[in-house]
Scaffold this active site. Structure first.
Site, PDB file in Angstrom:
ATOM      1  N   SER A 171       1.344  -1.547   0.375  1.00 42.18           N
ATOM      2  CA  SER A 171       0.531   0.606   0.350  1.00 42.18           C
ATOM      3  C   SER A 171       0.629   0.879  -0.025  1.00 42.18           C
ATOM      4  CB  SER A 171      -1.104  -0.007   0.955  1.00 42.18           C
ATOM      5  OG  SER A 171      -1.815   1.632   1.261  1.00 42.18           O
ATOM      6  N   TYR A 203      -1.302  -1.206  10.189  1.00 46.85           N
ATOM      7  CA  TYR A 203      -1.944  -1.655   8.710  1.00 46.85           C
ATOM      8  C   TYR A 203      -0.706  -0.967   8.242  1.00 46.85           C
ATOM      9  CZ  TYR A 203      -3.858  -1.129   4.090  1.00 46.85           C
ATOM     10  OH  TYR A 203      -4.468  -1.182   2.336  1.00 46.85           O
TER      11      TYR A 203
HETATM   12  P1  NAD Z   1     -11.648  -6.130  -0.837  1.00 44.76           P
HETATM   13  O1  NAD Z   1     -12.702  -6.364   0.576  1.00 44.76           O
HETATM   14  O2  NAD Z   1     -12.225  -5.932  -2.222  1.00 44.76           O
HETATM   15  O3  NAD Z   1     -10.670  -7.861  -1.042  1.00 44.76           O
HETATM   16  C1  NAD Z   1     -10.214  -7.605  -0.158  1.00 44.76           C
HETATM   17  C2  NAD Z   1     -10.024  -9.577  -0.370  1.00 44.76           C
HETATM   18  O4  NAD Z   1      -9.087 -10.421   0.613  1.00 44.76           O
HETATM   19  C3  NAD Z   1     -11.062 -10.327  -0.343  1.00 44.76           C
HETATM   20  O5  NAD Z   1     -11.683 -11.144  -1.543  1.00 44.76           O
HETATM   21  C4  NAD Z   1     -11.799 -11.178   0.681  1.00 44.76           C
HETATM   22  O6  NAD Z   1     -12.562 -12.417   0.576  1.00 44.76           O
HETATM   23  C5  NAD Z   1     -10.018 -11.660   0.560  1.00 44.76           C
HETATM   24  N1  NAD Z   1      -9.551 -11.784   2.420  1.00 44.76           N
HETATM   25  C6  NAD Z   1     -10.000 -11.134   3.917  1.00 44.76           C
HETATM   26  N2  NAD Z   1      -9.280 -11.523   4.778  1.00 44.76           N
HETATM   27  C7  NAD Z   1      -9.341 -13.398   4.353  1.00 44.76           C
HETATM   28  C8  NAD Z   1      -8.831 -14.051   5.324  1.00 44.76           C
HETATM   29  N3  NAD Z   1      -8.007 -14.048   5.807  1.00 44.76           N
HETATM   30  N4  NAD Z   1      -9.079 -15.200   4.441  1.00 44.76           N
HETATM   31  C9  NAD Z   1      -8.577 -14.822   2.711  1.00 44.76           C
HETATM   32  N5  NAD Z   1      -8.868 -13.796   2.628  1.00 44.76           N
HETATM   33  C10 NAD Z   1      -9.921 -12.919   2.766  1.00 44.76           C
HETATM   34  O7  NAD Z   1     -10.099  -4.909  -0.785  1.00 44.76           O
HETATM   35  P2  NAD Z   1      -9.147  -5.105  -1.779  1.00 44.76           P
HETATM   36  O8  NAD Z   1      -8.893  -3.312  -1.618  1.00 44.76           O
HETATM   37  O9  NAD Z   1      -8.746  -5.031  -2.570  1.00 44.76           O
HETATM   38  O10 NAD Z   1      -7.819  -5.205  -0.974  1.00 44.76           O
HETATM   39  C11 NAD Z   1      -7.076  -6.266  -1.776  1.00 44.76           C
HETATM   40  C12 NAD Z   1      -5.537  -5.774  -0.924  1.00 44.76           C
HETATM   41  O11 NAD Z   1      -5.128  -4.477  -1.445  1.00 44.76           O
HETATM   42  C13 NAD Z   1      -5.804  -5.639   0.255  1.00 44.76           C
HETATM   43  O12 NAD Z   1      -4.087  -6.242   1.040  1.00 44.76           O
HETATM   44  C14 NAD Z   1      -5.180  -3.808   0.842  1.00 44.76           C
HETATM   45  O13 NAD Z   1      -4.661  -3.728   1.501  1.00 44.76           O
HETATM   46  C15 NAD Z   1      -4.396  -3.713  -0.417  1.00 44.76           C
HETATM   47  N6  NAD Z   1      -4.448  -2.447  -0.355  1.00 44.76           N
HETATM   48  C16 NAD Z   1      -6.265  -1.383  -0.987  1.00 44.76           C
HETATM   49  C17 NAD Z   1      -5.978   0.251  -0.870  1.00 44.76           C
HETATM   50  C18 NAD Z   1      -7.560   0.307  -1.016  1.00 44.76           C
HETATM   51  O14 NAD Z   1      -8.245   1.656  -1.191  1.00 44.76           O
HETATM   52  N7  NAD Z   1      -8.804  -0.600  -1.039  1.00 44.76           N
HETATM   53  C19 NAD Z   1      -5.407   0.483  -1.190  1.00 44.76           C
HETATM   54  C20 NAD Z   1      -4.148  -0.387  -0.962  1.00 44.76           C
HETATM   55  C21 NAD Z   1      -3.954  -1.263  -0.684  1.00 44.76           C
END
Ligand code: NAD
Length: 266
Positions: free
Chosen positions: A148, A161
């Site tokens: 991130s 985080y």
């Molecule tokens: P999202 O909620 O759309 O997707 C998260 C995914 O992780 C889902 O498929 C969920 O089922 C899975 N997941 C969560 N906990 C889990 C567990 N214990 N076991 C197995 N699967 C699990 O969110 P996203 O934004 O697509 O997030 C994906 C990644 O991107 C994450 O690591 C998040 O920290 C990172 N991220 C997101 C953003 C943002 O702004 N959305 C920014 C930077 C980084």
């Protein structure tokens, strides 16, 4: 626009691929010819809809393996199930699953700390440990970990985080050096705000705190941080991942790529 199918014959395991960024990454890889293994939370109806979507769009092989990545036993089962499908392992490993819990350290629930570390730092370690020996045998591989912008900076309420997200940047750098002679690269992605459930929860809180509409909150929330003033699309990240998995990116390893609308330039 037609795209090069540079991943024909390759297999990609994408964690957290039932939603958001991971799902977009899986689509980007399938479009390039990869067979896909989806994993993440989701009910039967969602999973069958997702699988159908991949088959009809790309005519690719797609499997779903459930696993709660906070549990090492589930990670072991996931690995065993993948090996049953693909005895030689995967060519592309995307460690993306995650979530956020925004809270001051002094009030942070200790079990949440354990879970954040387990899902977003330990799970990538466990999966890399298990799949790297097989990738080495193949003599080719691409590993990515979703960090991130908080893998480079922090914000009050996001100390935990950002600790985890800084951690995977270090993990990827070390792995990159360990696998450099085997045609394998390892990199991290450092997105800013993407409009997925992870961010939507924070925006809802922002609506409450500021007493404004959801529409206004979306604009204000992003503008405050990202000079581009708009959300990053999951596809922006997915297309970068597709490039990292191409032959042109063979020299990009150990990198932490910001995809953050200029946030870090301020
Ligand atoms: P999202 O909620 O759309 O997707 C998260 C995914 O992780 C889902 O498929 C969920 O089922 C899975 N997941 C969560 N906990 C889990 C567990 N214990 N076991 C197995 N699967 C699990 O969110 P996203 O934004 O697509 O997030 C994906 C990644 O991107 C994450 O690591 C998040 O920290 C990172 N991220 C997101 C953003 C943002 O702004 N959305 C920014 C930077 C980084």
């Amino acid at each position: 626009m037609s795209v090069e199918r540079h991943l024909d014959g390759k297999v990609a395991l994408v964690t957290g691929s039932t939603s958001g960024i991971g799902l977009a990454i899986a689509h980007g890889l399938a479009k390039r010819g990869a067979s896909i293994i989806l994993t993440g939370f989701g009910d039967e109806q969602l999973i069958s809809k997702l699988k159908e979507d991949f088959t009809s769009k790309y005519n690719c092989r797609v499997d779903y393996i459930p696993a709660d990545l906070s549990k090492v036993a589930d990670i072991n089962e996931l690995f065993t199930s993948v090996i049953k499908l693909y005895p030689e392992g995967v060519d592309v490993l995307i460690n993306n699953a995650g979530y956020n819990h925004v809270c001051l350290v002094e009030e942070y629930p200790e079990e949440k700390w354990d879970d954040m570390v387990a899902v977003m730092l330990s799970a990538p370690f466990h999966l890399c440990k298990r799949f790297i020996p097989l990738m080495k045998k193949k003599g080719w591989g691409r590993i990515l970990i979703t960090s991130s912008v908080h893998g480079m900076i922090s914000t009050a309420g996001k100390a935990v985080y950002s600790a985890v997200k800084h951690g995977v940047v270090g993990l990827a750098k070390g792995i990159a050096l360990e696998v450099v002679d085997y045609g394998i690269t390892c990199n991290t992605l450092c997105p800013g705000f993407v409009d997925t459930p992870v961010t939507q929860k924070q925006i809802k809180q922002f609506v409450q705190d500021e007493g404004i509409s959801l529409e206004q909150a979306k604009v204000d929330f992003v503008s405050k941080r990202q000079p581009t003033k708009t959300f990053i699309e999951p596809e922006h990240i997915a297309e970068y991942v597709a490039f990292i998995c191409s032959p042109y990116a063979a020299q990009i390893t150990g990198s932490a790529m910001p995809i953050e609308g200029g946030w870090l330039s301020k």
